[in-house]
Design a protein around this motif. Sequence first.
Motif, short mmCIF file in Angstrom:
data_model
loop_
_atom_site.label_atom_id
_atom_site.label_comp_id
_atom_site.label_asym_id
_atom_site.label_seq_id
_atom_site.Cartn_x
_atom_site.Cartn_y
_atom_site.Cartn_z
N GLU A 177 0.83 -1.19 0.00
CA GLU A 177 0.00 0.00 0.00
C GLU A 177 0.87 1.25 0.00
O GLU A 177 1.81 1.38 0.78
CB GLU A 177 -0.93 0.03 1.21
N LEU A 178 0.56 2.16 -0.90
CA LEU A 178 1.27 3.43 -1.01
C LEU A 178 0.23 4.50 -1.32
O LEU A 178 -0.47 4.40 -2.34
CB LEU A 178 2.33 3.36 -2.12
N ALA A 179 0.11 5.47 -0.46
CA ALA A 179 -0.85 6.58 -0.62
C ALA A 179 -2.27 6.07 -0.84
O ALA A 179 -3.01 6.58 -1.67
CB ALA A 179 -0.41 7.49 -1.76
N GLY A 180 -2.64 5.02 -0.11
CA GLY A 180 -4.00 4.51 -0.17
C GLY A 180 -4.31 3.54 -1.29
O GLY A 180 -5.42 3.02 -1.36
N ASP A 181 -3.36 3.30 -2.16
CA ASP A 181 -3.55 2.35 -3.26
C ASP A 181 -2.51 1.25 -3.18
O ASP A 181 -1.42 1.44 -2.63
CB ASP A 181 -3.41 3.06 -4.62
N LEU A 182 -2.83 0.11 -3.76
CA LEU A 182 -1.87 -0.98 -3.83
C LEU A 182 -0.92 -0.72 -5.00
O LEU A 182 -1.36 -0.62 -6.14
CB LEU A 182 -2.56 -2.33 -4.01
N GLU A 183 0.35 -0.59 -4.70
CA GLU A 183 1.36 -0.35 -5.72
C GLU A 183 2.11 -1.65 -5.98
O GLU A 183 2.71 -2.23 -5.07
CB GLU A 183 2.33 0.73 -5.26
N PRO A 184 2.09 -2.17 -7.22
CA PRO A 184 2.81 -3.40 -7.52
C PRO A 184 4.32 -3.21 -7.38
O PRO A 184 4.88 -2.23 -7.87
CB PRO A 184 2.46 -3.69 -8.98
N ILE A 185 4.95 -4.16 -6.69
CA ILE A 185 6.40 -4.13 -6.49
C ILE A 185 7.09 -5.02 -7.51
O ILE A 185 8.12 -4.67 -8.08
CB ILE A 185 6.77 -4.61 -5.07
N GLY A 186 6.53 -6.21 -7.70
CA GLY A 186 7.17 -7.16 -8.61
C GLY A 186 6.47 -8.50 -8.60
O GLY A 186 5.33 -8.64 -8.16
N VAL A 187 7.19 -9.51 -9.07
CA VAL A 187 6.68 -10.87 -9.20
C VAL A 187 7.20 -11.71 -8.05
O VAL A 187 8.39 -11.68 -7.73
CB VAL A 187 7.15 -11.51 -10.52
N GLY A 188 6.30 -12.46 -7.43
CA GLY A 188 6.69 -13.41 -6.41
C GLY A 188 6.24 -14.79 -6.83
O GLY A 188 5.34 -14.95 -7.66
N MET A 189 6.87 -15.80 -6.24
CA MET A 189 6.46 -17.20 -6.46
C MET A 189 6.06 -17.74 -5.10
O MET A 189 6.86 -17.73 -4.17
CB MET A 189 7.62 -18.01 -7.04
N TYR A 190 4.81 -18.16 -4.98
CA TYR A 190 4.32 -18.68 -3.71
C TYR A 190 4.17 -20.19 -3.79
O TYR A 190 3.44 -20.70 -4.65
CB TYR A 190 2.98 -18.05 -3.35
N VAL A 191 4.89 -20.91 -2.93
CA VAL A 191 4.77 -22.37 -2.82
C VAL A 191 5.06 -22.79 -1.38
O VAL A 191 5.92 -22.22 -0.72
CB VAL A 191 5.73 -23.14 -3.76
N HIS A 192 4.30 -23.77 -0.90
CA HIS A 192 4.53 -24.38 0.41
C HIS A 192 4.70 -23.36 1.53
O HIS A 192 5.61 -23.48 2.35
CB HIS A 192 5.74 -25.31 0.37
N GLY A 193 3.86 -22.32 1.58
CA GLY A 193 3.92 -21.35 2.66
C GLY A 193 5.08 -20.38 2.58
O GLY A 193 5.39 -19.70 3.55
N GLU A 194 5.72 -20.32 1.42
CA GLU A 194 6.87 -19.42 1.26
C GLU A 194 6.66 -18.53 0.04
O GLU A 194 6.27 -18.99 -1.03
CB GLU A 194 8.15 -20.25 1.06
N LEU A 195 6.91 -17.23 0.24
CA LEU A 195 6.91 -16.29 -0.87
C LEU A 195 8.35 -16.08 -1.29
O LEU A 195 9.17 -15.59 -0.52
CB LEU A 195 6.29 -14.95 -0.45
N ARG A 196 8.63 -16.47 -2.54
CA ARG A 196 9.98 -16.31 -3.08
C ARG A 196 10.03 -15.03 -3.90
O ARG A 196 9.20 -14.82 -4.78
CB ARG A 196 10.35 -17.51 -3.94
N SER A 197 11.00 -14.21 -3.60
CA SER A 197 11.17 -12.96 -4.34
C SER A 197 11.79 -13.26 -5.69
O SER A 197 12.81 -13.93 -5.79
CB SER A 197 12.07 -12.00 -3.56
N MET A 198 11.16 -12.76 -6.74
CA MET A 198 11.69 -12.88 -8.10
C MET A 198 12.29 -11.54 -8.56
O MET A 198 12.49 -11.33 -9.75
CB MET A 198 10.57 -13.28 -9.08
N MET A 199 12.58 -10.68 -7.58
CA MET A 199 13.15 -9.37 -7.90
C MET A 199 14.53 -9.59 -8.55
O MET A 199 15.39 -10.24 -7.96
CB MET A 199 13.29 -8.54 -6.62
N PRO A 200 14.74 -9.07 -9.76
CA PRO A 200 16.04 -9.25 -10.42
C PRO A 200 17.17 -8.69 -9.55
O PRO A 200 17.01 -7.65 -8.89
CB PRO A 200 15.90 -8.45 -11.71
N LYS A 201 18.31 -9.37 -9.54
CA LYS A 201 19.43 -8.95 -8.69
C LYS A 201 19.80 -7.49 -8.87
O LYS A 201 20.08 -6.79 -7.91
CB LYS A 201 20.65 -9.83 -8.95
#
Length: 182
Positions: A152-176
Motif C-alpha cells: 500500500e502506497l498513498a491509499g492504493d496498492l502499488e505493484p512491487i514485482g513478481v513473487g512465487m508462492y509455494v509451500h507457505g513461502e513467498l519467493r522474491s523474483m526481484m532481479p538482482k
Amino acid sequence: MTDGDRADAEDRDADRKSNDGQRFDRLPATEAERTVEGRASRREVLEYVDDRFGIPPETFDDYTFWEKGAGKIWIYAGEASSPLEIEAIGMTCLRTRQEHWKPTTDFVQRFGRHAQTCVIELDPEAARRFVAGEDQELEWDGDWGYLVVGHELAGDLEPIGVGMYVHGELRSMMPKGRQRKL
C-alpha cells in the motif's frame, strides 16, 4: 519474378516459420494463425493474464505482442510491421516456453494495478524484505505460483514485482540488479 527472387521469397517465408533471436515477430491473433510451432498467440496471452491475474483483455486493446527468440514475449503500445530486426520494442512481459508462464517485473509494475486475483499485499517489513530479494515464510490462502506482489502506497496498492508462492513461502523474483536494501 526471377528464379533468384523466388528463392529469396522462399527463404524469407522459411525464416518466418522459425524463431530468430535477432528478430521480432508479431504474435498471431489466434492459434489457427500460428506459423511457428510453440509460439504463443495474442489470444493465449490475453487468456493467461485474465485467468491468472484477472486483468481484463481490453486493458491491452492498444498494445501489440511480439516474440523475439523462443518464448520471450514483448508488449508494445502501438503498431509496427512484422518482422522487425531491431534490439527492442516496448518491454518484455512474459516468458512462455517453459512449464509455467512467468510475467516480468516490468510487466507487473506497469499492469499489476489492474490485477484482481493472485495479488498479495505485503506489510512494510515484508515489502522491504521482498525488494531486497529475500524469500519469506507467510500464510496466504490463494493459488500457488506466480503472484503480483504489492504494498500500500498513498491509499492504493502499488505493484512491487513478481513473487512465487509455494509451500507457505513467498519467493522474491526481484532481479538482482533491482534489489535494494531499504
